[in-house]
Design a protein around this motif. Sequence first.
Motif, PDB file in Angstrom:
ATOM      1  N   LYS A  90     -22.913   2.628   2.336  1.00 32.96           N
ATOM      2  CA  LYS A  90     -22.937   3.998   1.805  1.00 32.96           C
ATOM      3  C   LYS A  90     -21.526   4.547   1.592  1.00 32.96           C
ATOM      4  O   LYS A  90     -21.282   5.353   0.702  1.00 32.96           O
ATOM      5  N   HIS A  91     -20.557   4.105   2.397  1.00 32.76           N
ATOM      6  CA  HIS A  91     -19.190   4.647   2.351  1.00 32.76           C
ATOM      7  C   HIS A  91     -18.272   3.935   1.357  1.00 32.76           C
ATOM      8  O   HIS A  91     -17.132   4.344   1.182  1.00 32.76           O
ATOM      9  N   ASN A  92     -18.746   2.853   0.720  1.00 40.01           N
ATOM     10  CA  ASN A  92     -17.906   2.105  -0.203  1.00 40.01           C
ATOM     11  C   ASN A  92     -17.482   3.002  -1.367  1.00 40.01           C
ATOM     12  O   ASN A  92     -18.294   3.727  -1.934  1.00 40.01           O
ATOM     13  N   ALA A  93     -16.191   2.951  -1.731  1.00 37.04           N
ATOM     14  CA  ALA A  93     -15.636   3.796  -2.798  1.00 37.04           C
ATOM     15  C   ALA A  93     -15.952   3.269  -4.194  1.00 37.04           C
ATOM     16  O   ALA A  93     -15.709   3.965  -5.175  1.00 37.04           O
ATOM     17  N   ARG A  94     -16.453   2.045  -4.291  1.00 30.79           N
ATOM     18  CA  ARG A  94     -16.759   1.414  -5.576  1.00 30.79           C
ATOM     19  C   ARG A  94     -15.541   1.406  -6.501  1.00 30.79           C
ATOM     20  O   ARG A  94     -15.594   1.765  -7.655  1.00 30.79           O
ATOM     21  N   SER A  95     -14.420   1.007  -5.910  1.00 29.30           N
ATOM     22  CA  SER A  95     -13.136   1.005  -6.599  1.00 29.30           C
ATOM     23  C   SER A  95     -12.445  -0.333  -6.373  1.00 29.30           C
ATOM     24  O   SER A  95     -12.625  -0.958  -5.327  1.00 29.30           O
ATOM     25  N   GLU A  96     -11.615  -0.752  -7.337  1.00 29.41           N
ATOM     26  CA  GLU A  96     -10.836  -1.978  -7.136  1.00 29.41           C
ATOM     27  C   GLU A  96      -9.557  -1.707  -6.356  1.00 29.41           C
ATOM     28  O   GLU A  96      -8.837  -2.627  -5.995  1.00 29.41           O
ATOM     29  N   LEU A  97      -9.268  -0.431  -6.055  1.00 25.31           N
ATOM     30  CA  LEU A  97      -8.053  -0.081  -5.326  1.00 25.31           C
ATOM     31  C   LEU A  97      -8.312   0.384  -3.903  1.00 25.31           C
ATOM     32  O   LEU A  97      -7.471   0.209  -3.031  1.00 25.31           O
ATOM     33  N   LEU A  98      -9.459   1.004  -3.653  1.00 25.28           N
ATOM     34  CA  LEU A  98      -9.747   1.600  -2.348  1.00 25.28           C
ATOM     35  C   LEU A  98     -11.106   1.127  -1.866  1.00 25.28           C
ATOM     36  O   LEU A  98     -12.091   1.200  -2.599  1.00 25.28           O
ATOM     37  N   ARG A  99     -11.166   0.656  -0.637  1.00 28.48           N
ATOM     38  CA  ARG A  99     -12.408   0.148  -0.071  1.00 28.48           C
ATOM     39  C   ARG A  99     -13.342   1.298   0.288  1.00 28.48           C
ATOM     40  O   ARG A  99     -14.471   1.364  -0.174  1.00 28.48           O
ATOM     41  N   CYS A 100     -12.913   2.188   1.180  1.00 31.58           N
ATOM     42  CA  CYS A 100     -13.729   3.339   1.574  1.00 31.58           C
ATOM     43  C   CYS A 100     -12.831   4.368   2.263  1.00 31.58           C
ATOM     44  O   CYS A 100     -11.705   4.076   2.633  1.00 31.58           O
ATOM     45  N   ALA A 101     -13.364   5.575   2.467  1.00 29.73           N
ATOM     46  CA  ALA A 101     -12.586   6.640   3.093  1.00 29.73           C
ATOM     47  C   ALA A 101     -12.468   6.437   4.604  1.00 29.73           C
ATOM     48  O   ALA A 101     -11.468   6.801   5.213  1.00 29.73           O
ATOM     49  N   ILE A 102     -13.466   5.851   5.206  1.00 29.58           N
ATOM     50  CA  ILE A 102     -13.479   5.685   6.658  1.00 29.58           C
ATOM     51  C   ILE A 102     -12.609   4.519   7.112  1.00 29.58           C
ATOM     52  O   ILE A 102     -11.875   4.620   8.087  1.00 29.58           O
ATOM     53  N   ASN A 103     -12.675   3.411   6.398  1.00 26.28           N
ATOM     54  CA  ASN A 103     -11.957   2.197   6.774  1.00 26.28           C
ATOM     55  C   ASN A 103     -11.250   1.605   5.553  1.00 26.28           C
ATOM     56  O   ASN A 103     -11.602   0.526   5.093  1.00 26.28           O
ATOM     57  N   PRO A 104     -10.257   2.293   4.988  1.00 24.23           N
ATOM     58  CA  PRO A 104      -9.655   1.852   3.722  1.00 24.23           C
ATOM     59  C   PRO A 104      -8.954   0.499   3.786  1.00 24.23           C
ATOM     60  O   PRO A 104      -8.869  -0.201   2.793  1.00 24.23           O
ATOM     61  N   CYS A 105      -8.463   0.087   4.951  1.00 26.99           N
ATOM     62  CA  CYS A 105      -7.769  -1.186   5.068  1.00 26.99           C
ATOM     63  C   CYS A 105      -8.693  -2.330   5.447  1.00 26.99           C
ATOM     64  O   CYS A 105      -8.287  -3.478   5.428  1.00 26.99           O
ATOM     65  N   GLY A 106      -9.938  -2.000   5.813  1.00 29.31           N
ATOM     66  CA  GLY A 106     -10.946  -3.012   6.098  1.00 29.31           C
ATOM     67  C   GLY A 106     -10.697  -3.760   7.385  1.00 29.31           C
ATOM     68  O   GLY A 106      -9.881  -3.358   8.191  1.00 29.31           O
ATOM     69  N   PRO A 107     -11.365  -4.851   7.583  1.00 29.30           N
ATOM     70  CA  PRO A 107     -12.359  -5.443   6.698  1.00 29.30           C
ATOM     71  C   PRO A 107     -13.722  -4.764   6.849  1.00 29.30           C
ATOM     72  O   PRO A 107     -13.982  -4.064   7.823  1.00 29.30           O
ATOM     73  N   CYS A 108     -14.603  -5.012   5.893  1.00 24.32           N
ATOM     74  CA  CYS A 108     -15.957  -4.453   5.928  1.00 24.32           C
ATOM     75  C   CYS A 108     -16.824  -5.172   6.963  1.00 24.32           C
ATOM     76  O   CYS A 108     -17.651  -4.553   7.619  1.00 24.32           O
ATOM     77  N   LYS A 109     -16.626  -6.478   7.073  1.00 22.80           N
ATOM     78  CA  LYS A 109     -17.448  -7.273   7.989  1.00 22.80           C
ATOM     79  C   LYS A 109     -17.223  -6.796   9.425  1.00 22.80           C
ATOM     80  O   LYS A 109     -16.094  -6.748   9.908  1.00 22.80           O
ATOM     81  N   GLY A 110     -18.303  -6.396  10.069  1.00 23.88           N
ATOM     82  CA  GLY A 110     -18.230  -5.938  11.453  1.00 23.88           C
ATOM     83  C   GLY A 110     -17.800  -4.490  11.614  1.00 23.88           C
ATOM     84  O   GLY A 110     -17.577  -4.031  12.730  1.00 23.88           O
ATOM     85  N   CYS A 111     -17.686  -3.740  10.525  1.00 20.40           N
ATOM     86  CA  CYS A 111     -17.266  -2.330  10.603  1.00 20.40           C
ATOM     87  C   CYS A 111     -18.321  -1.529  11.356  1.00 20.40           C
ATOM     88  O   CYS A 111     -19.512  -1.582  11.037  1.00 20.40           O
ATOM     89  N   LYS A 112     -17.914  -0.725  12.342  1.00 28.12           N
ATOM     90  CA  LYS A 112     -18.853   0.057  13.144  1.00 28.12           C
ATOM     91  C   LYS A 112     -19.449   1.226  12.367  1.00 28.12           C
ATOM     92  O   LYS A 112     -20.457   1.783  12.761  1.00 28.12           O
ATOM     93  N   ASP A 113     -18.839   1.588  11.233  1.00 23.26           N
ATOM     94  CA  ASP A 113     -19.322   2.714  10.436  1.00 23.26           C
ATOM     95  C   ASP A 113     -20.213   2.293   9.267  1.00 23.26           C
ATOM     96  O   ASP A 113     -20.568   3.120   8.442  1.00 23.26           O
ATOM     97  N   TYR A 114     -20.574   1.002   9.211  1.00 23.41           N
ATOM     98  CA  TYR A 114     -21.424   0.516   8.109  1.00 23.41           C
ATOM     99  C   TYR A 114     -22.757   1.248   8.104  1.00 23.41           C
ATOM    100  O   TYR A 114     -23.411   1.413   9.131  1.00 23.41           O
ATOM    101  N   GLN A 115     -23.149   1.747   6.928  1.00 23.18           N
ATOM    102  CA  GLN A 115     -24.444   2.375   6.733  1.00 23.18           C
ATOM    103  C   GLN A 115     -25.002   1.871   5.404  1.00 23.18           C
ATOM    104  O   GLN A 115     -24.352   2.022   4.372  1.00 23.18           O
ATOM    105  N   PRO A 116     -26.202   1.300   5.437  1.00 27.82           N
ATOM    106  CA  PRO A 116     -26.793   0.839   4.171  1.00 27.82           C
ATOM    107  C   PRO A 116     -26.917   2.007   3.198  1.00 27.82           C
ATOM    108  O   PRO A 116     -27.280   3.111   3.591  1.00 27.82           O
ATOM    109  N   GLY A 117     -26.533   1.773   1.963  1.00 23.45           N
ATOM    110  CA  GLY A 117     -26.548   2.874   1.010  1.00 23.45           C
ATOM    111  C   GLY A 117     -27.428   2.600  -0.126  1.00 23.45           C
ATOM    112  O   GLY A 117     -27.674   3.245  -1.037  1.00 23.45           O
TER     113      GLY A 117
END
Length: 117
Positions: A90-117
Amino acid sequence: MSSNSLPTEVILSQPRSTLGHFYLDWQPQPGAYLEVNGQTYVVLERRHRYCLTSGKYQLHQIVLEVQAVHASADKSLLEGRWVLGDVTCKHNARSELLRCAINPCGPCKGCKDYQPG
């Protein structure tokens, strides 16, 4: 490389550091990809520096602010274009420059803030 090209300073945006000064044979604009020392970067911003010579301002140097292009394993295909991170979040920015507002540097795998969107 052209002998009449201007010096171009390449600055990495995060962490902020200078990658070097180069004489390029083309004029990269924002959105273009640039390879420096075997690493690929995307140009975020282009600025010009001028100096006053004989009462006139003349273009003296070009400054490119860049961001490293991440490995393809960290990208997702969305509507025909590659974006950073996991687009099912749900938090993915859908951008080729920015991953998301919560975890912009990543990685996505194992992120505690992951929410299915």
